[in-house]
Design a protein around this motif. Sequence first.
Motif, PDB file in Angstrom:
ATOM      1  N   PRO A 115      39.077  51.706  39.451  1.00  0.00           N
ATOM      2  CA  PRO A 115      38.279  51.404  38.262  1.00  0.00           C
ATOM      3  C   PRO A 115      36.824  51.186  38.666  1.00  0.00           C
ATOM      4  O   PRO A 115      36.549  50.326  39.506  1.00  0.00           O
ATOM      5  CB  PRO A 115      38.902  50.130  37.703  1.00  0.00           C
ATOM      6  N   PRO A 116      35.891  51.939  38.102  1.00  0.00           N
ATOM      7  CA  PRO A 116      34.507  51.900  38.577  1.00  0.00           C
ATOM      8  C   PRO A 116      33.786  50.594  38.294  1.00  0.00           C
ATOM      9  O   PRO A 116      32.763  50.328  38.899  1.00  0.00           O
ATOM     10  CB  PRO A 116      33.840  53.047  37.821  1.00  0.00           C
ATOM     11  N   PHE A 117      34.324  49.778  37.380  1.00  0.00           N
ATOM     12  CA  PHE A 117      33.602  48.572  36.994  1.00  0.00           C
ATOM     13  C   PHE A 117      34.124  47.330  37.726  1.00  0.00           C
ATOM     14  O   PHE A 117      33.730  46.219  37.399  1.00  0.00           O
ATOM     15  CB  PHE A 117      33.674  48.370  35.479  1.00  0.00           C
ATOM     16  N   LEU A 118      35.050  47.510  38.650  1.00  0.00           N
ATOM     17  CA  LEU A 118      35.558  46.361  39.410  1.00  0.00           C
ATOM     18  C   LEU A 118      35.165  46.513  40.877  1.00  0.00           C
ATOM     19  O   LEU A 118      35.081  47.630  41.387  1.00  0.00           O
ATOM     20  CB  LEU A 118      37.086  46.277  39.302  1.00  0.00           C
ATOM     21  N   ASP A 119      34.935  45.375  41.546  1.00  0.00           N
ATOM     22  CA  ASP A 119      34.643  45.455  42.977  1.00  0.00           C
ATOM     23  C   ASP A 119      35.955  45.462  43.765  1.00  0.00           C
ATOM     24  O   ASP A 119      37.031  45.249  43.204  1.00  0.00           O
ATOM     25  CB  ASP A 119      33.688  44.346  43.433  1.00  0.00           C
ATOM     26  N   ARG A 122      38.356  42.549  43.447  1.00  0.00           N
ATOM     27  CA  ARG A 122      39.052  42.489  42.170  1.00  0.00           C
ATOM     28  C   ARG A 122      40.112  43.598  42.068  1.00  0.00           C
ATOM     29  O   ARG A 122      41.208  43.396  41.544  1.00  0.00           O
ATOM     30  CB  ARG A 122      38.020  42.622  41.045  1.00  0.00           C
ATOM     31  N   GLU A 126      44.025  42.710  41.399  1.00  0.00           N
ATOM     32  CA  GLU A 126      44.713  43.040  40.152  1.00  0.00           C
ATOM     33  C   GLU A 126      46.243  43.140  40.293  1.00  0.00           C
ATOM     34  O   GLU A 126      46.962  42.504  39.541  1.00  0.00           O
ATOM     35  CB  GLU A 126      44.145  44.318  39.532  1.00  0.00           C
ATOM     36  N   PHE A 162      31.408  47.990  45.017  1.00  0.00           N
ATOM     37  CA  PHE A 162      32.023  48.756  43.942  1.00  0.00           C
ATOM     38  C   PHE A 162      32.387  50.138  44.473  1.00  0.00           C
ATOM     39  O   PHE A 162      31.775  50.616  45.437  1.00  0.00           O
ATOM     40  CB  PHE A 162      31.058  48.870  42.768  1.00  0.00           C
TER      41      PHE A 162
ATOM     42  N   MET B   1      32.645  43.702  38.662  1.00  0.00           N
ATOM     43  CA  MET B   1      32.975  42.981  37.422  1.00  0.00           C
ATOM     44  C   MET B   1      31.962  43.310  36.339  1.00  0.00           C
ATOM     45  O   MET B   1      30.818  43.625  36.590  1.00  0.00           O
ATOM     46  CB  MET B   1      32.946  41.468  37.673  1.00  0.00           C
ATOM     47  N   GLU B   4      28.722  41.317  36.507  1.00  0.00           N
ATOM     48  CA  GLU B   4      27.707  41.796  37.450  1.00  0.00           C
ATOM     49  C   GLU B   4      26.945  42.982  36.866  1.00  0.00           C
ATOM     50  O   GLU B   4      25.737  43.105  37.022  1.00  0.00           O
ATOM     51  CB  GLU B   4      28.362  42.200  38.776  1.00  0.00           C
ATOM     52  N   ARG B 348      47.239  44.580  29.111  1.00  0.00           N
ATOM     53  CA  ARG B 348      46.268  44.446  30.195  1.00  0.00           C
ATOM     54  C   ARG B 348      45.492  45.748  30.387  1.00  0.00           C
ATOM     55  O   ARG B 348      44.289  45.724  30.578  1.00  0.00           O
ATOM     56  CB  ARG B 348      47.011  44.076  31.481  1.00  0.00           C
ATOM     57  N   ARG B 352      41.799  45.177  29.670  1.00  0.00           N
ATOM     58  CA  ARG B 352      41.076  44.936  30.913  1.00  0.00           C
ATOM     59  C   ARG B 352      40.566  46.201  31.581  1.00  0.00           C
ATOM     60  O   ARG B 352      39.599  46.156  32.328  1.00  0.00           O
ATOM     61  CB  ARG B 352      41.980  44.181  31.909  1.00  0.00           C
ATOM     62  N   TYR B 353      41.236  47.337  31.323  1.00  0.00           N
ATOM     63  CA  TYR B 353      40.842  48.548  32.054  1.00  0.00           C
ATOM     64  C   TYR B 353      40.183  49.593  31.169  1.00  0.00           C
ATOM     65  O   TYR B 353      39.343  50.350  31.622  1.00  0.00           O
ATOM     66  CB  TYR B 353      42.050  49.176  32.757  1.00  0.00           C
ATOM     67  N   PRO B 356      36.702  47.549  28.851  1.00  0.00           N
ATOM     68  CA  PRO B 356      35.505  47.246  29.648  1.00  0.00           C
ATOM     69  C   PRO B 356      34.723  48.494  30.049  1.00  0.00           C
ATOM     70  O   PRO B 356      33.524  48.439  30.252  1.00  0.00           O
ATOM     71  CB  PRO B 356      36.066  46.552  30.888  1.00  0.00           C
ATOM     72  N   ARG B 357      35.410  49.600  30.156  1.00  0.00           N
ATOM     73  CA  ARG B 357      34.756  50.830  30.579  1.00  0.00           C
ATOM     74  C   ARG B 357      33.719  51.290  29.561  1.00  0.00           C
ATOM     75  O   ARG B 357      32.689  51.833  29.920  1.00  0.00           O
ATOM     76  CB  ARG B 357      35.846  51.900  30.755  1.00  0.00           C
TER      77      ARG B 357
END
Lengths: 334, 446
Positions: A115-119, A122, A126, A162, B1, B4, B348, B352-353, B356-357
């Motif tokens: 997922p590109p928006f999580l580091d 994270r 998950e 990321f 996140m 960020e 979820r 969550r996935y 947010p994108r």
Amino acid sequence: MIDSATSAGRRVPLLEVDDLHTWFELRQWGFRRVGTVHAVDGVSLALAHGEAVAFVGESGCGKSSLARTLLGLHRPTQGEVRFDGQALAGLGKADMKAYRAKVGYVQQDPFGALPPFLDVRRILAEPLIVHGVTDRTERERRIRAVLEEVRLGPVDEVLGKFPHMLSGGQQQRVVIARALVLEPVMIIADEPVSMLDASVRVEILDLLRRIQSERELTLVFITHDLSTVRHYAERIFVMYAGRVVESAPVDELLDHPQHPYTLALLSALSDPDADNALRLREVPGGEPPSLIHPPSGCRFHPRCPQAMAGLCDRDEPIEFTPRPGHVSACWLYQ
Amino acid sequence: MIIERLRAGWVELRRYPSALMGLGIIAGLLMLALYTVIAIPYPQALEAWRGGEAWRMHPVNAEPLWLDRLKGGDAPSTLIIEHDAEEVEETMFTGGRRLRIPLAFDFGYADFPGEMNLFLRAEDHAEAPFARLSWLTPDGRDISLGGHRLQPRHRVSISQDRELTRRLGGLAPHIGLFADPASDAVPEVLPGRYRLVLDVVVFDEQADIDATLVVYGRVHGIAGTDHQRRELSLALMWGTPVALAFGLIAAVGTTLTTLVIAAMGVWYRGWVDALIQRLTEVNMILPLLPILVMVGTLYSTSIWLMLGVVVVLGIFSAGIKTYRAMLLPIREAPYIEAARAYGASDMRIVLRYMIPRILPVLIPTFVTLIPTFVFLEASLAVLGLGDPVLPTWGKVLNDAQTQSALYNGYTYWVVAPALLLMLTGLGFAMLGFAMDRVFNPRLRNL
């Protein structure tokens, strides 16, 4: 609950697949059935604990569909998958979740798989959160351990990054780390290196092989590249049009291929030999068969140079054993 | 996140002057809203806006003070002259008292007052007292304003006295009483000390008389007053929290529900998706404004009902199609498949996935959506469907329209609320467009 400890050792197979069919219905207007894609069409096999196997075949032969069915992402149309003796179809929600923790998944496109928006921290947290590891320090410990294991360092630096900040090889290491973080007993890797630079392919394959032997994992490789298979798998299944046409231990299959399709695949391999530059290769013509209307009889017969009229185009070949430990579905070995 | 990402967005956003200006405007409006809610509590504001006796000391349709001075005028402010008990001359007679109450004030404005009223209180009197009024000008003239038998709460509308108007040569009393007799065609103000003297005969030993003279001005405060003597500043101030709350709640309500529903449709596909799409298509051809007019006419024009209808009709709005188009490719992303493979639940994955994108792309749309709802609320009020009790910008515009404010030259009545509405739109639009540049990857390198 699935408990792999009860069936330790190689006698009891970890994963059994019995006459598995995964079909997809093609619909028009959202409801009218206009056809069926026979992606997986009658596959039976058994994998032992700690075994590394490879599924080989050209694009569209159903190997990825097979992988997804094994992962429980597709519901089989017919037949069943048994893990530790328990059929997946009969598992309840909680047991299915437990099964998912026991089977890791490594995908083809490492960037898309993250997922590109999580580091990285994270991303690796998950699966642990999903499986109820609520203690933050415990999660951190496991994440760090698994990053060490996939040799992705320096860990402190990587954790805050990321996906787009990592190279393709590093991304694939994160994907592998995510597959390992739940401590699975089996890993399914769907073309894990086909989208990577040639320079890092061997590293990633070596990494998978090392982890497989260290953790005694069952490893399922999906690949179309026969040239690397010898070093990373013990057994090979050759797939064609949704079926396994030949299977044997790796050296046996590569040195003594029996099925005409396997022969064709091997002859298409690039071989770095100067003598080959001017030599024409015999590669069977034609295209991969339609999975909506698969050919009658042996599915390879329209392209097979040794097809026998009246037999191959009419009757489906059963499994023959031309050499010990070597199974081939071809009428030639009747 | 996501946090960020937003923080990085903020750093980039600071480079856009329009974003900072927009933020400044929004912050100003928010501060005004906050101040208003604290300074004038809600029930108090409603009570005041209902109008009536509380506003009797305020002028009708007075311009803002600063506006008149800016135009170089010298229109008077309202003068309230309370009677001073020390200056009352009292003489006794059998059966009562005779009171002489002087109400004196200096008048130095270049312009005439707008109106004059005398408020008298004669409570607890056994028999109604009798008062005779006389007006003493600075140049020594004594003009009789007639006699009145006083009710317990008595109001002498000096400006309405027809007989007096006739005696003043056709000039309205609040002009004629202040006019310089030397000026001929156009009356001019005679500056100096004016006195209204009340000669009251009281048929009671104890009971007192209370007198207040109000010389209404032509200018008032920072926003002026309306036809009901109400201070417009009250509605303009209270309009701020109402507008912002309405816009924000409507925008949040519609965006969030729309987003979650679109994501559900994309995730579950099949009949769920089909149902959502058909509902959206039906809803898209329903006209919002006529429905609101209908609801307002048939049920109630309460702002909460309107808000509810706006949000409910906004759920299956065109946004669903946009979000669906954005979410469809995300649904097929390998990382979603990976999440399924490690056992993440449907909820979820959706919350969550998937969501947010598209959230960063969504925030600018959301910001620019707020003023459209603010305008909608104002439009409803202008159409006469505003909340009947709540002071809002739209209500001010509605009053101005029904009182033909522009025809009568009360421009401030229309301009002030319109300016606030425009400022709100400008603030959110400036921020929204700048955010769009920062968060929308397709506009990034333009």
